[in-house]
Design a protein around this motif. Structure first.
Motif, PDB file in Angstrom:
ATOM      1  N   TRP A 120       0.859  -1.178   0.000  1.00 16.16           N
ATOM      2  CA  TRP A 120       0.000   0.000   0.000  1.00 16.16           C
ATOM      3  C   TRP A 120       0.900   1.235   0.000  1.00 16.16           C
ATOM      4  N   ARG A 191      -5.835   6.301 -12.613  1.00 17.01           N
ATOM      5  CA  ARG A 191      -5.322   5.154 -11.864  1.00 17.01           C
ATOM      6  C   ARG A 191      -3.803   5.101 -11.935  1.00 17.01           C
ATOM      7  N   GLN A 193      -0.197   2.891 -10.434  1.00 16.53           N
ATOM      8  CA  GLN A 193       0.165   1.503 -10.195  1.00 16.53           C
ATOM      9  C   GLN A 193       1.636   1.417  -9.816  1.00 16.53           C
ATOM     10  N   SER A 201       1.747  -9.459  -3.877  1.00 17.80           N
ATOM     11  CA  SER A 201       0.596  -8.619  -4.223  1.00 17.80           C
ATOM     12  C   SER A 201       1.001  -7.392  -5.029  1.00 17.80           C
ATOM     13  N   LEU A 204      -1.624  -5.942  -7.119  1.00 23.17           N
ATOM     14  CA  LEU A 204      -2.748  -5.395  -6.352  1.00 23.17           C
ATOM     15  C   LEU A 204      -2.350  -4.130  -5.600  1.00 23.17           C
ATOM     16  N   SER A 275     -11.083   4.322  -3.428  1.00 21.27           N
ATOM     17  CA  SER A 275     -10.882   2.877  -3.471  1.00 21.27           C
ATOM     18  C   SER A 275     -10.517   2.366  -2.086  1.00 21.27           C
ATOM     19  N   ILE A 280      -8.033  -1.895  -5.052  1.00 19.77           N
ATOM     20  CA  ILE A 280      -8.580  -3.169  -5.522  1.00 19.77           C
ATOM     21  C   ILE A 280     -10.085  -3.301  -5.319  1.00 19.77           C
ATOM     22  N   LEU A 281     -10.687  -2.464  -4.461  1.00 17.30           N
ATOM     23  CA  LEU A 281     -12.121  -2.576  -4.195  1.00 17.30           C
ATOM     24  C   LEU A 281     -12.759  -1.191  -4.176  1.00 17.30           C
ATOM     25  N   TRP A 291     -13.158  -7.045   3.152  1.00  9.26           N
ATOM     26  CA  TRP A 291     -11.732  -6.788   3.374  1.00  9.26           C
ATOM     27  C   TRP A 291     -11.321  -7.203   4.789  1.00  9.26           C
ATOM     28  N   LEU A 298      -7.816 -11.557  -0.260  1.00 10.06           N
ATOM     29  CA  LEU A 298      -7.938 -10.485  -1.241  1.00 10.06           C
ATOM     30  C   LEU A 298      -6.578  -9.904  -1.628  1.00 10.06           C
ATOM     31  N   LYS A 299      -5.643  -9.916  -0.678  1.00 12.01           N
ATOM     32  CA  LYS A 299      -4.300  -9.387  -0.965  1.00 12.01           C
ATOM     33  C   LYS A 299      -3.276 -10.302  -0.292  1.00 12.01           C
TER      34      LYS A 299
END
Length: 326
Positions: A120, A191, A193, A201, A204, A275, A280-281, A291, A298-299
């Motif tokens: 993150w 977005r 990345q 991950s 993600l 988000s 991711i969500l 989550w 999920l991650k």
């Protein structure tokens, strides 16, 4: 119909991928436009070299397949095979190096510090003259029409910060700071990345970047610097109790409450972000609950443990509380 004649039609389904909020071909910033121009100019240079070299091969192998004078052959090899590529590539290199410093130009006052975590983004906003940062996570907000300077570094491994629609990428290293700047021209949500493989991950580890008019950004930053406004309602109030009882405040901060943890993302205004889980969500009560309940699914290998033993009512209440932090 021959295969070559069908090729252009086979490429048509891929054309929509050239646009969108994470496309280098759909620019929304000065720096991204410069890089796109550089791409087209270099592509043109490549075409010149390709046409020249393959043109000579076509002439001497197919159109005039005879024994040629050795002096002519040497001229073609030296001129077309060595001199032309050298001149074209040198010109492209010189021009490219001349425009690249703009990508590292100083900002217009705002500095954004971004730290790559597992997996993150810790985000600190430093307005000009500020003694302490405005803390956020997993989202960037920028004033349009102004250049913002980014101070980038990483916690454990190499990451790479990239918002394709706004500019180029920059690697982030543990123990070392790198710098870049972005000048968004259009308002919107784009977005970003991580562009460097960093672990399980990596794919993600995304983030949203919101560009807005300077006056709207100033109002947002003032609100973001403030404490959380406690969500109203019986369910949300129960969620605040669950948050405290489960010890969430040991890892997460919610300004204005007793939660002052620094291990995980700051959650003061988490419900207002675009988000959840680093891109991711979508931020909904249902996704907050998913989550919390299935974090590692999920991650993979994320440091936050899953709270899959929470009763359903408590899980919903905790998710409602977090969604209400705006």
């Amino acid at each position: 119909m021959r295969v070559r004649s069908r090729l252009p039609f086979a490429l048509l389904p891929g054309l929509p991928g050239c646009t969108g909020r994470q496309s280098v071909l759909d620019t929304a910033g000065t720096d991204a436009h410069t890089l796109l121009t550089m791409f087209w100019v270099m592509l043109a240079g490549l075409v010149v070299i390709w046409v020249a070299v393959n043109g000579m091969m076509l002439v001497f192998r197919h159109l005039s397949p005879r024994r040629h004078d050795e002096a002519l052959a040497r001229k073609m090899i030296v001129g077309g095979g060595i001199m032309l590529p050298t001149v074209v590539i040198s010109a492209l290199l010189a021009w490219g190096l001349s425009v690249m410093p703009d990508q590292r130009a100083p900002g217009d006052g705002l500095r954004v510090e971004v730290i790559g975590e597992q997996w993150w983004w810790r985000v600190h906003y430093w307005p000009e003259g500020a003694e302490a940062p405005v803390v956020s996570a997993n989202e960037g907000r920028l004033p349009g029409g102004l250049r913002t300077e980014f101070d980038l570094h990483s916690d454990k491994v190499i990451h790479s910060f990239w918002v394709p629609a706004l500019g180029g990428k920059m690697d982030m290293f543990p123990g070392r700071r790198t710098m870049m700047s972005l000048h968004p021209d259009e308002a919107g949500v784009f977005r970003g990345q991580c562009a460097e493989f960093c672990g399980a991950s990596h794919a993600l580890m995304a983030f949203e970047t919101v560009t807005m008019p300077p006056e709207d950004f100033a109002a947002w930053l003032e609100h973001e610097a403030g404490p959380a406004v406690p969500p109203e309602g019986e369910v949300a109030e129960r969620g605040a109790v669950v948050f405290a009882e489960q010890g969430c405040g040991a890892c997460h901060a919610v300004r204005g409450t007793a939660a002052q943890g620094q291990v995980g993302p700051d959650l003061t205004h988490v419900g207002s972000r675009h988000s959840l889980g680093a891109g991711i969500l979508e931020p909904t009560v249902e996704n907050f609950a998913a989550w919390i309940d299935h974090t590692g699914d999920l991650k993979p290998e994320v440091e936050m443990p899953a709270y899959d033993d929470l009763p359903g009512d408590d899980l919903t209440a905790l998710a409602t509380f977090l969604m209400g932090l705006k």
